[in-house]
Design a protein around this motif. Structure first.
Motif, PDB file in Angstrom:
ATOM      1  N   LYS A  21      35.846  18.425 -22.427  1.00 13.25           N
ATOM      2  CA  LYS A  21      36.721  17.497 -21.736  1.00 13.25           C
ATOM      3  C   LYS A  21      36.820  17.905 -20.275  1.00 13.25           C
ATOM      4  N   GLN A  22      36.554  16.986 -19.375  1.00 16.23           N
ATOM      5  CA  GLN A  22      36.533  17.289 -17.954  1.00 16.23           C
ATOM      6  C   GLN A  22      37.872  16.996 -17.304  1.00 16.23           C
ATOM      7  N   ARG A  23      38.362  17.938 -16.520  1.00 14.03           N
ATOM      8  CA  ARG A  23      39.597  17.724 -15.779  1.00 14.03           C
ATOM      9  C   ARG A  23      39.306  16.987 -14.475  1.00 14.03           C
ATOM     10  N   SER A  24      40.363  16.578 -13.794  1.00 18.44           N
ATOM     11  CA  SER A  24      40.205  15.885 -12.519  1.00 18.44           C
ATOM     12  C   SER A  24      39.571  16.816 -11.489  1.00 18.44           C
ATOM     13  N   PHE A  25      38.663  16.268 -10.687  1.00 20.54           N
ATOM     14  CA  PHE A  25      38.017  17.044  -9.640  1.00 20.54           C
ATOM     15  C   PHE A  25      38.756  16.937  -8.301  1.00 20.54           C
ATOM     16  N   GLU A  26      39.849  16.221  -8.265  1.00 19.79           N
ATOM     17  CA  GLU A  26      40.558  16.003  -6.998  1.00 19.79           C
ATOM     18  C   GLU A  26      40.920  17.315  -6.294  1.00 19.79           C
ATOM     19  N   PRO A  27      41.334  18.373  -7.011  1.00 18.72           N
ATOM     20  CA  PRO A  27      41.631  19.638  -6.316  1.00 18.72           C
ATOM     21  C   PRO A  27      40.442  20.205  -5.543  1.00 18.72           C
ATOM     22  N   LEU A  28      39.224  19.804  -5.914  1.00 21.11           N
ATOM     23  CA  LEU A  28      38.034  20.288  -5.218  1.00 21.11           C
ATOM     24  C   LEU A  28      38.034  19.886  -3.754  1.00 21.11           C
ATOM     25  N   ARG A  29      38.665  18.777  -3.445  1.00 23.34           N
ATOM     26  CA  ARG A  29      38.655  18.241  -2.079  1.00 23.34           C
ATOM     27  C   ARG A  29      39.126  19.273  -1.049  1.00 23.34           C
ATOM     28  N   GLN A  30      40.146  20.061  -1.406  1.00 19.00           N
ATOM     29  CA  GLN A  30      40.733  21.007  -0.452  1.00 19.00           C
ATOM     30  C   GLN A  30      39.786  22.157  -0.105  1.00 19.00           C
ATOM     31  N   TYR A  31      38.768  22.370  -0.930  1.00 18.95           N
ATOM     32  CA  TYR A  31      37.830  23.466  -0.673  1.00 18.95           C
ATOM     33  C   TYR A  31      36.635  23.032   0.167  1.00 18.95           C
ATOM     34  N   LEU A  32      36.494  21.735   0.394  1.00 15.47           N
ATOM     35  CA  LEU A  32      35.322  21.198   1.079  1.00 15.47           C
ATOM     36  C   LEU A  32      35.647  20.701   2.479  1.00 15.47           C
ATOM     37  N   PRO A  33      34.665  20.677   3.369  1.00 18.35           N
ATOM     38  CA  PRO A  33      34.869  20.092   4.699  1.00 18.35           C
ATOM     39  C   PRO A  33      35.184  18.600   4.580  1.00 18.35           C
ATOM     40  N   ASP A  34      35.795  18.048   5.609  1.00 17.50           N
ATOM     41  CA  ASP A  34      36.109  16.613   5.618  1.00 17.50           C
ATOM     42  C   ASP A  34      34.847  15.787   5.372  1.00 17.50           C
ATOM     43  N   ASN A  35      35.009  14.729   4.598  1.00 22.06           N
ATOM     44  CA  ASN A  35      33.945  13.757   4.317  1.00 22.06           C
ATOM     45  C   ASN A  35      32.824  14.296   3.428  1.00 22.06           C
ATOM     46  N   CYS A  36      33.033  15.459   2.809  1.00 20.25           N
ATOM     47  CA  CYS A  36      31.997  16.016   1.932  1.00 20.25           C
ATOM     48  C   CYS A  36      32.311  15.833   0.451  1.00 20.25           C
TER      49      CYS A  36
END
Length: 212
Positions: free
Chosen positions: A3-18
């Motif tokens: 079961k896959q969780r939301s990937f939204e928290p990943l956004r904070q680890y990446l540069p803008d627009n990536c």
């Protein structure tokens, strides 16, 4: 199937627009992505899918955003290489290098990265290494975006004969460069050690000035 969780928290680890650029790959290949604590021995890793388990990728969460992105691309390139060739090729062989270079080129085309990182990636595309750390010029540029204590630096910036310390308290005297590594001597017994040029250490001269 996991079961896959939301990937939204990943956004904070990446540069803008990536975030929008990496998510299609993660979703398409059903990647189980883990943000790991900082590891000295590696920045990230990849484990291929087997049985009912998805592809697994982990990336150190203490990396700056640009280093995190490059490491994630590195591991995704392993995934794509595995899906195309299985275990028939070397982990960092010609096939992986070709896929990794193509992925870096696609990010460069989107013009979402700073100029200095883009220029370093262009050089990497011509001769990709086995790890981000092995690509010294690229790592040197990525390090500029780290948030670190003013006394933290790399071994290569310490003058020959000056002392530096590791976080564990051990102190060393810096010596000469020998075959791409820097020979140093542990105090007080002067036992020899070798460090990579970009190994992070504490500049004792800067630290003492701050204390004063």
């Amino acid at each position: 199937m996991e079961k896959q969780r939301s990937f939204e928290p990943l956004r904070q680890y990446l540069p803008d627009n990536c975030f929008e650029l990496v998510m299609p790959l993660i979703l398409k290949h059903k990647v189980h992505l883990t943000i790991s604590r900082g590891r000295k021995t590696k920045l990230g890793d990849y484990r291929n899918a087997y049985g009912n388990n998805n592809h697994r990728i982990s990336v150190n969460g203490d990396l700056n955003k640009y280093a995190f992105l490059v490491t994630l691309i590195h591991e995704l390139a392993h995934l794509l290489t595995y899906e195309k060739f299985g275990h028939r090729v070397q982990p960092h062989g010609t096939e992986w290098k070709s896929i990794y270079s193509q992925m870096l080129y696609e990010f460069i085309q989107h013009q979402v990265l700073p100029v200095d990182i883009t220029e370093a990636l262009v050089k990497t595309i011509k001769k990709p290494g086995a790890s981000t750390c092995s690509e010294v010029d690229l790592q040197r540029v990525l390090n500029k975006y780290d948030k670190r204590h003013p006394a933290m630096t790399t071994v290569e910036t310490i003058n020959i004969g000056d002392t530096f310390a590791l976080p564990d308290g051990r102190k060393f005297v810096r010596g000469e460069v020998i075959r791409k590594r820097i020979k140093c001597f542990l105090l007080p017994g002067m036992q020899p050690y070798s460090f990579t040029a970009l190994y992070e250490v504490i500049d004792l001269n800067k630290l003492n000035k701050e204390i004063v």
